[in-house]
Design an enzyme around this catalytic site. Structure first.
Site, PDB file in Angstrom:
ATOM      1  N   GLU A 180       0.908  -1.256  -0.121  1.00 53.49           N
ATOM      2  CA  GLU A 180       0.034  -0.101   0.045  1.00 53.49           C
ATOM      3  C   GLU A 180       0.795   1.302   0.165  1.00 53.49           C
ATOM      4  OE1 GLU A 180      -2.774   0.512   3.225  1.00 53.49           O
ATOM      5  OE2 GLU A 180      -3.440   2.327   2.531  1.00 53.49           O
ATOM      6  N   LYS A 222      -2.448  -2.004  -3.350  1.00 52.98           N
ATOM      7  CA  LYS A 222      -3.485  -1.304  -2.551  1.00 52.98           C
ATOM      8  C   LYS A 222      -3.211   0.167  -2.775  1.00 52.98           C
ATOM      9  CE  LYS A 222      -6.208  -0.344   1.665  1.00 52.98           C
ATOM     10  NZ  LYS A 222      -6.742  -0.976   2.709  1.00 52.98           N
ATOM     11  N   SER A 264      -9.998   3.866   0.469  1.00 51.32           N
ATOM     12  CA  SER A 264     -11.042   5.080   0.025  1.00 51.32           C
ATOM     13  C   SER A 264     -10.323   6.297   0.473  1.00 51.32           C
ATOM     14  CB  SER A 264     -12.362   4.810   0.949  1.00 51.32           C
ATOM     15  OG  SER A 264     -12.080   4.696   2.371  1.00 51.32           O
ATOM     16  N   GLY A 265      -9.609   6.311   1.373  1.00 46.85           N
ATOM     17  CA  GLY A 265      -8.892   7.627   1.621  1.00 46.85           C
ATOM     18  C   GLY A 265      -9.665   9.026   2.021  1.00 46.85           C
ATOM     19  N   GLY A 266     -10.846   8.903   2.440  1.00 50.87           N
ATOM     20  CA  GLY A 266     -11.381  10.134   2.878  1.00 50.87           C
ATOM     21  C   GLY A 266     -12.634  10.408   1.940  1.00 50.87           C
ATOM     22  N   ARG A 295     -12.867   3.273   5.955  1.00 49.28           N
ATOM     23  CA  ARG A 295     -13.745   4.459   6.164  1.00 49.28           C
ATOM     24  C   ARG A 295     -15.074   4.062   5.264  1.00 49.28           C
ATOM     25  NH1 ARG A 295      -9.785   9.154   6.118  1.00 49.28           N
ATOM     26  NH2 ARG A 295      -8.283   7.649   4.839  1.00 49.28           N
TER      27      ARG A 295
HETATM   28  P1  13P Z   1      -9.457   3.991   3.977  1.00 49.06           P
HETATM   29  O1  13P Z   1     -10.467   3.164   3.268  1.00 49.06           O
HETATM   30  O2  13P Z   1     -10.183   4.697   5.371  1.00 49.06           O
HETATM   31  O3  13P Z   1      -8.628   4.873   3.437  1.00 49.06           O
HETATM   32  O4  13P Z   1      -8.622   3.037   4.738  1.00 49.06           O
HETATM   33  C1  13P Z   1      -8.096   1.785   4.209  1.00 49.06           C
HETATM   34  C2  13P Z   1      -6.553   1.578   4.842  1.00 49.06           C
HETATM   35  O5  13P Z   1      -6.643   0.325   5.101  1.00 49.06           O
HETATM   36  C3  13P Z   1      -5.830   2.604   4.958  1.00 49.06           C
HETATM   37  O6  13P Z   1      -4.328   1.971   5.124  1.00 49.06           O
END
Ligand code: 13P
Length: 337
Positions: A180, A222, A264-266, A295
């Site tokens: 990621e 990711k 999803s990143g916010g 999130r």
């Molecule tokens: P979000 O989808 O809330 O960004 O989280 C995914 C995640 O695992 C971030 O490391």
């Protein structure tokens, strides 16, 4: 060098993680992160509430229809459900694979806004225990920050090297690494800047993965989607996000990568679903395009649950609805709420 049997097993697990119509639930919030969410909603911050919250998600009816795997936090992989089964067994009994977050969060590079990720030291020794606890995949998050004069090439390179080292250690014990490299979506930059930074990042990541000898067919990427920064006030349409993201991927991603699971990143729950759907409506790609949302799968369900046993069924319903909508989006079949 990985032996053929290990490679084959890694590939099989990776393909199962991105099986058609399925994606991943990121439920690996660290103590700081989950506790902050609880506090905001007035939920008492206790170990048992963290456990009960995860149990609510993992026992949701039909979870295995839409969710291939769940990323757990170290505390969670050791916890039991109220019926005495381990939470890992609860997932496995529904056909869901357990994974584990193995990074230990980020730390600043000097007094800059850029970061590297903690947790490589001692990782090799920690992994066999996670295998014994039932983890078949892992996650490591490197963070790339966009801002005035950043990211620098050196921060991108260091994060790419860390991701590659982590990925190889996982594969050596038969764990599929989720790699990621998250380019943050928060600043005031344009979508084009996000595209350019994501391009630099993904190029460096795949260079380092190849240098390290990571088996690409036995890992999952990711990444972020290509979006304008939140502070820009600009919101790109799902079609714009889909076009920019998939065009970049076609240039960079190796053909033998089994799949991509977006963070999803916010983004809002619906934005994250609509953007993924728009990509899969463009047709099929060499790699599956799916989700690994935190999130965007949990926000409404957590709010509704609010720490109360009487809300479990309604919170599960809301969570499963998001999982179902995102499942449709992996097929390009989402038609709105
Ligand atoms: P979000 O989808 O809330 O960004 O989280 C995914 C995640 O695992 C971030 O490391």
């Amino acid at each position: 060098m990985l032996i053929d049997e290990t490679r084959a097993k890694l590939k099989e697990t990776a393909l199962a993680m991105v099986a058609p119509s399925k994606g991943i639930l990121a439920a690996d919030e660290s103590f700081g992160n989950i506790n902050k969410k609880f506090e905001k909603l007035g939920i008492p911050v206790t170990e048992d509430n963290r456990r009960a919250y995860r149990e609510m998600l993992f026992t949701a009816p039909d979870i295995g229809k839409y969710i291939s795997g769940v990323i757990l936090f170290d505390e969670t992989i050791r916890q039991n459900a109220s019926d005495g089964r381990t939470l890992v067994k609860v997932l496995n009994d529904s056909g869901v694979i357990a994974g584990i977050k193995v990074d230990e969060g980020v730390e600043k590079i000097g007094d800059t806004a850029e970061t590297v990720t903690k947790g490589l030291e001692g990782l090799k020794a920690r992994l066999p225990e996670y295998v014994a606890l039932g983890a078949r995949f892992a996650k490591w998050r490197g963070v790339i920050t966009i801002g005035e004069g950043i990211p620098t090439d050196s921060a991108i390179r260091e994060n790419a090297k860390q991701l590659a080292s982590y990925a190889l250690l996982c594969q050596e014990v038969g764990i599929v690494p989720i790699v990621e490299p998250e380019v943050l979506m928060d600043w005031s930059n344009t979508q084009e800047v996000c595209r350019a930074v994501t391009e630099r990042t993904l190029k460096a990541v795949f260079e380092e993965l190849n240098n390290a000898g990571v088996a690409i067919e036995g890992m999952i990427l990711k990444p972020n989607m290509i979006v304008p920064g939140k502070e820009s006030g600009v919101v790109a349409t799902p079609e714009e996000v889909a076009k920019a993201t998939t065009e970049l991927f076609k240039q960079i991603l190796p053909l033998n990568l089994p799949g991509v699971v977006f963070l999803s990143g916010g983004q809002s729950e619906i934005e994250a679903t609509a953007n993924l759907d728009a990509m899969n409506k463009l047709g099929s790609f060499p790699w599956k395009l799916s989700f690994s949302y935190g999130r965007a799968l949990q926000a409404s369900a957590l709010k509704l649950w609010a720490g109360k046993a009487e809300n479990v069924a309604s919170a599960q319903e809301v969570f499963i609805k998001r999982a179902h909508m995102n499942s449709l989006a992996t097929l390009g079949q989402y038609t709105g709420e």
